[in-house]
Design a protein around this motif. Structure first.
Motif, PDB file in Angstrom:
ATOM      1  N   THR A  14       0.860  -1.191   0.000  1.00 38.31           N
ATOM      2  CA  THR A  14       0.000   0.000   0.000  1.00 38.31           C
ATOM      3  C   THR A  14       0.892   1.235   0.000  1.00 38.31           C
ATOM      4  O   THR A  14       1.467   1.588   1.030  1.00 38.31           O
ATOM      5  CB  THR A  14      -0.925   0.017   1.227  1.00 38.31           C
ATOM      6  N   PRO A  15       1.059   1.892  -1.147  1.00 38.56           N
ATOM      7  CA  PRO A  15       1.954   3.059  -1.210  1.00 38.56           C
ATOM      8  C   PRO A  15       1.403   4.238  -0.414  1.00 38.56           C
ATOM      9  O   PRO A  15       0.183   4.415  -0.279  1.00 38.56           O
ATOM     10  CB  PRO A  15       1.993   3.394  -2.713  1.00 38.56           C
ATOM     11  N   MET A  16       2.333   5.055   0.083  1.00 38.63           N
ATOM     12  CA  MET A  16       1.962   6.213   0.889  1.00 38.63           C
ATOM     13  C   MET A  16       2.797   7.427   0.509  1.00 38.63           C
ATOM     14  O   MET A  16       3.903   7.301  -0.018  1.00 38.63           O
ATOM     15  CB  MET A  16       2.158   5.898   2.381  1.00 38.63           C
ATOM     16  N   LEU A  22      -2.362   7.757   2.212  1.00 36.74           N
ATOM     17  CA  LEU A  22      -2.353   6.835   1.079  1.00 36.74           C
ATOM     18  C   LEU A  22      -1.990   7.545  -0.216  1.00 36.74           C
ATOM     19  O   LEU A  22      -2.412   8.677  -0.457  1.00 36.74           O
ATOM     20  CB  LEU A  22      -3.724   6.181   0.907  1.00 36.74           C
ATOM     21  N   HIS A  23      -1.228   6.847  -1.052  1.00 33.63           N
ATOM     22  CA  HIS A  23      -0.907   7.354  -2.386  1.00 33.63           C
ATOM     23  C   HIS A  23      -1.651   6.467  -3.386  1.00 33.63           C
ATOM     24  O   HIS A  23      -1.108   5.473  -3.884  1.00 33.63           O
ATOM     25  CB  HIS A  23       0.598   7.309  -2.626  1.00 33.63           C
ATOM     26  N   LEU A  24      -2.896   6.819  -3.671  1.00 34.94           N
ATOM     27  CA  LEU A  24      -3.761   5.965  -4.467  1.00 34.94           C
ATOM     28  C   LEU A  24      -3.338   5.911  -5.934  1.00 34.94           C
ATOM     29  O   LEU A  24      -3.563   4.898  -6.614  1.00 34.94           O
ATOM     30  CB  LEU A  24      -5.210   6.428  -4.339  1.00 34.94           C
ATOM     31  N   GLU A  25      -2.707   6.964  -6.425  1.00 35.49           N
ATOM     32  CA  GLU A  25      -2.209   6.940  -7.808  1.00 35.49           C
ATOM     33  C   GLU A  25      -1.095   5.908  -7.946  1.00 35.49           C
ATOM     34  O   GLU A  25      -1.037   5.159  -8.939  1.00 35.49           O
ATOM     35  CB  GLU A  25      -1.709   8.325  -8.226  1.00 35.49           C
ATOM     36  N   ASP A  26      -0.197   5.855  -6.958  1.00 33.33           N
ATOM     37  CA  ASP A  26       0.861   4.843  -6.992  1.00 33.33           C
ATOM     38  C   ASP A  26       0.277   3.434  -6.861  1.00 33.33           C
ATOM     39  O   ASP A  26       0.755   2.494  -7.502  1.00 33.33           O
ATOM     40  CB  ASP A  26       1.872   5.082  -5.862  1.00 33.33           C
ATOM     41  N   GLY A  54      -6.504   2.311   9.008  1.00 37.59           N
ATOM     42  CA  GLY A  54      -7.840   2.520   9.547  1.00 37.59           C
ATOM     43  C   GLY A  54      -8.899   2.116   8.547  1.00 37.59           C
ATOM     44  O   GLY A  54      -8.619   1.882   7.360  1.00 37.59           O
ATOM     45  N   LEU A  55     -10.131   2.041   9.000  1.00 40.34           N
ATOM     46  CA  LEU A  55     -11.216   1.574   8.159  1.00 40.34           C
ATOM     47  C   LEU A  55     -11.396   2.436   6.916  1.00 40.34           C
ATOM     48  O   LEU A  55     -11.603   1.922   5.811  1.00 40.34           O
ATOM     49  CB  LEU A  55     -12.521   1.534   8.960  1.00 40.34           C
ATOM     50  N   GLU A  56     -11.313   3.744   7.051  1.00 35.94           N
ATOM     51  CA  GLU A  56     -11.505   4.628   5.890  1.00 35.94           C
ATOM     52  C   GLU A  56     -10.396   4.425   4.859  1.00 35.94           C
ATOM     53  O   GLU A  56     -10.651   4.456   3.650  1.00 35.94           O
ATOM     54  CB  GLU A  56     -11.579   6.081   6.332  1.00 35.94           C
ATOM     55  N   ASP A  57      -9.163   4.223   5.328  1.00 32.20           N
ATOM     56  CA  ASP A  57      -8.067   3.943   4.401  1.00 32.20           C
ATOM     57  C   ASP A  57      -8.310   2.629   3.666  1.00 32.20           C
ATOM     58  O   ASP A  57      -8.096   2.529   2.446  1.00 32.20           O
ATOM     59  CB  ASP A  57      -6.739   3.866   5.151  1.00 32.20           C
ATOM     60  N   LYS A  58      -8.734   1.615   4.382  1.00 36.24           N
ATOM     61  CA  LYS A  58      -9.008   0.321   3.758  1.00 36.24           C
ATOM     62  C   LYS A  58     -10.108   0.449   2.704  1.00 36.24           C
ATOM     63  O   LYS A  58     -10.025  -0.149   1.627  1.00 36.24           O
ATOM     64  CB  LYS A  58      -9.393  -0.703   4.823  1.00 36.24           C
ATOM     65  N   SER A 261       7.370   7.087  -2.549  1.00 37.39           N
ATOM     66  CA  SER A 261       7.964   7.082  -1.218  1.00 37.39           C
ATOM     67  C   SER A 261       7.904   5.673  -0.648  1.00 37.39           C
ATOM     68  O   SER A 261       6.946   4.929  -0.913  1.00 37.39           O
ATOM     69  CB  SER A 261       7.207   8.044  -0.291  1.00 37.39           C
ATOM     70  N   SER A 262       8.911   5.316   0.141  1.00 35.53           N
ATOM     71  CA  SER A 262       8.929   4.015   0.811  1.00 35.53           C
ATOM     72  C   SER A 262       8.306   4.088   2.199  1.00 35.53           C
ATOM     73  O   SER A 262       8.464   3.178   3.013  1.00 35.53           O
ATOM     74  CB  SER A 262      10.359   3.494   0.920  1.00 35.53           C
ATOM     75  N   ARG A 263       7.580   5.156   2.482  1.00 38.29           N
ATOM     76  CA  ARG A 263       6.999   5.371   3.801  1.00 38.29           C
ATOM     77  C   ARG A 263       6.123   4.194   4.221  1.00 38.29           C
ATOM     78  O   ARG A 263       5.372   3.642   3.427  1.00 38.29           O
ATOM     79  CB  ARG A 263       6.177   6.659   3.805  1.00 38.29           C
TER      80      ARG A 263
END
Length: 294
Positions: A14-16, A22-26, A54-58, A261-263
């Motif tokens: 899950t890229p960030m 969250l980095h949804l484009e990545d 968290g739930l919203e991120d998922k 990013s490798s975050r």
């Protein structure tokens, strides 16, 4: 759709962004790379840091993955220790174009055979998709129960076991207890050995960084060409797992320019990687192998 229609599944990271968002484009870009390689996509597994989100991120991850109109199937991770939460999560996911669920052995509580059977039956009953049950005792603290397998092996939604105990003896014990089920390797380096024991595919971490090469690696392993794959793939897998997963994978993905990013989400940190040159060398070795086999 059957899970076994796809031999190689990638447990996608899950890229960030640098700020941890969250980095949804990545994420979309990584999924398209897996689609191009013909690898099924698992989101929100261990490699996807599903339990740290968290739930919203998922929800955002599932919305993104299901909206990309890719040809390969999408599987969603289900895992935790609160059954009601997991049932609600499955119900939420039903509204999206996904193809399967990964059901993880309950965390921390170390349930016995009856508790595991009740847990998985509840999840299998709730799912309207084929399911893969995931045995990973190094993370959950308990091994999958043989008794549970025998009890639930004929459930219509139970199709595959992902075996990641790291033990070929355990793999053989589980597969002998439920020959009706397909078994997949959950360990990149052990796949040639699991293939000799009858596995049908791999749920891979390494395919995040080597999507086409791992696809070929699995094909060769399942075709009985395991000896040709060793020791190169073991050496490179050892390097890729030198720090806790998915730390090295994210570091190498950033080095390759595939993510911004490798975050990671705490308690994971990029600081665990002490020498990125080892990862770069492994990347070069696998790319050289893939080019030579074309």
């Amino acid at each position: 759709m059957k899970i076994t229609d796809t031999q190689t599944w990638t447990a996608v990271v899950t890229p960030m962004h640098e700020n941890g968002e969250l980095h949804l484009e990545d994420l979309a870009s990584l999924i398209h790379k897996q689609d191009a390689a013909g690898n099924g996509v698992l989101v929100l597994g261990s490699t996807g840091e599903g339990l740290a989100l968290g739930l919203e991120d998922k929800k955002q991850v599932v919305k993104t993955a299901s909206s990309l109109n890719v040809d390969v199937p999408i599987m969603v991770g289900v895992g935790g220790f609160n059954l009601r939460d997991q049932l609600e999560w499955i119900e939420y996911c039903h509204q999206f174009e996904i193809d399967a669920f990964l059901l993880v052995t309950p965390l921390y509580s170390k349930p016995g055979p009856k508790g595991q059977t009740q847990w998985f039956k509840s999840l299998l009953d709730a799912a309207d998709k084929p399911c893969m049950i995931y045995n990973v005792p190094s993370r959950t603290g308990v091994k999958m129960s043989v008794e549970m397998l025998k009890e639930l092996k004929d459930h219509p939604n139970f199709e595959v076991v992902k075996e990641a105990s790291g033990s070929i003896a355990d793999f053989q014990k589980y597969s002998a207890s439920a020959p009706e089920l397909a078994f997949y390797s959950g360990d990149d380096a052990l796949t040639p050995f699991f293939a000799m024991a009858g596995c049908k595919g791999l749920v891979s971490v390494a395919s995040n960084v080597w999507p086409e090469a791992v696809h070929r690696y699995v094909e060769w392993a399942l075709a009985g060409r395991g000896p040709e794959l060793l020791p190169l793939w073991q050496e490179c897998s050892d390097i890729l797992f030198e720090a806790p997963n998915p730390v090295p994978v994210k570091v190498l993905l950033e080095e390759k320019g595939w993510i911004s990013s490798s975050r990671l989400r705490p308690p994971l940190t990029e600081d665990e990687v002490k020498d990125i040159s080892l990862l770069k060398n492994a990347d070069q070795m696998i790319r050289n192998w893939y080019e030579k086999t074309n």
